[in-house]
Design an enzyme around this catalytic site. Sequence first.
Site, PDB file in Angstrom:
ATOM      1  N   ARG A 180       0.960  -1.011  -0.032  1.00  0.00           N
ATOM      2  CA  ARG A 180      -0.124  -0.091   0.050  1.00  0.00           C
ATOM      3  C   ARG A 180       0.760   1.227  -0.115  1.00  0.00           C
ATOM      4  NH1 ARG A 180      -3.671  -2.811   2.189  1.00  0.00           N
ATOM      5  NH2 ARG A 180      -1.965  -3.594   3.470  1.00  0.00           N
ATOM      6  N   LYS A 213      23.817  -7.188   1.041  1.00  0.00           N
ATOM      7  CA  LYS A 213      25.341  -7.609   1.052  1.00  0.00           C
ATOM      8  C   LYS A 213      26.073  -7.073   2.179  1.00  0.00           C
ATOM      9  CE  LYS A 213      24.920  -7.415  -4.180  1.00  0.00           C
ATOM     10  NZ  LYS A 213      25.347  -6.543  -4.858  1.00  0.00           N
TER      11      LYS A 213
END
Lengths: 178, 310
Positions: free
Chosen positions: B58, B86
């Site tokens: 939303r 990462k």
Amino acid sequence: MSASETVILDQAGVNRALTRIAHEILERNKGVEDLALVGIRSGGDYLAGQLQARISEIEKVDVPLGAVDITMYRDDLAARGNLPVGKTDIPFPLDGKRIVLVDDVLYTGRTIRAAMDALIDLGRPRCIQLAVLIDRGHRELPIRADYVGRNVPTAQEEDVKVRFDDTHHPIEVKLVKP
Amino acid sequence: MSFRHKHIIALRDLNKEEIELLIATAESMREINSRDIKKVPTLRGKTIINLFYESSTRTRTSFEIAAKRLSADAVNISPSTSSATKGETLADTALNLLAMKPDIIVMRHAVSGSHYFLANKVNCSIINAGDGAHEHPSQGLLDMLTIKDQFGRLDGLKVAIVGDITHSRVARSDIQGLTKMGSSIFLAGPPTMMPPGVEKLGNVTVCGTMKEAIQDADVVMMLRIQQERQGKTLMPNTREYSRYFGLNPTNLKLAKPNAMVMHPGPINRGVEMSSYVVDGDQSHILKQVENGVAVRMAMLYHVSGGGSVE
């Protein structure tokens, strides 16, 4: 130096100018067919209401009336800081209409450019004409008015103010010198 | 008046006039959303990065649509595709994004207050799309707009907020916003989900039972049980929760006859609300979503045009 104010158009003068513009609009458009008035907030929307009332007196027809807020279309948003956004309210389809755009004071022409962009985003009018109460010169864009209440030569540092009463009737037009 | 904030991080930082301005602007923006061509050129050339470290449908979609309707260029970054997986820190991610010259970063992050940290690191505007259990200002604003649509005002209303108050950033933004606008807040929820001291936030009453909170309420705001944010120990099971703190057609009768039912979504049907209520006449849940786009347009507009005065 204190600011000096000169009344350049009193209430009777404003009323006569609006009546003349109403007649000119009807003459140019050969009546009220497909005619609609759109006022630019704020000021132009009140004058558009005045013109609608006069056209209604002459032709016994209420032409559609709308108002456009141009804040979202300004080209100087970053420089001006954020301004309150008003409501655009055009309760009729623009397609095929002869739109008379109404503003109080015509100056650089940038407001009119923004208003035309706003209208064209909403539909495809047959034509757009421009009615202004005061044309004060100093255009920065190739825009001219079709109907003018009064041409007023001004200096750029001067200001033209149209005053309205609480019922949105114009009272007078003042030239303010710095 | 004009809006003087560069960032919108919490409704706590805004005063009543600023909240009123944002709501009034959103009301004007709604007209654009009802057009055939839903676009104005206002933010042309502005770049907006939607940086979402937590999942969202939303809010992210709503911010993206809001940006596009104002002609800004919106780019979305979500956790699975970002370098955060990462091991890049938030500060490094921000500095790298900043090198690409965005005008606004809209961020959702699991850590409360991370937006204040970010705002100190960057020179673009920051809008909070939800931070941990702190605030969710756009949700608070759209809730206020939706309530104002129904009643024409916000002052003097009784607003019940029921559910997991501790973990709810929606509840915090609603409390901050609505109390400033003059509403009275009544909270109900399991004691394990009620933050101590919450009544110090303003005109807030902590109720012992749900019945007490929703009695004669003008607005009943139900919160989602945030299973991802809490341990397993806060409630025995969802069925018991539903019995004591679920909204159904029977207990809804305790509220005023024209009371609004609201929920920030996503809904756990049958847990905090029965489907009869979700889909019932008093439900304004989809209206909230609709208003969300207009409110987010107003937020983007005001942080863009505003001066740099913090």
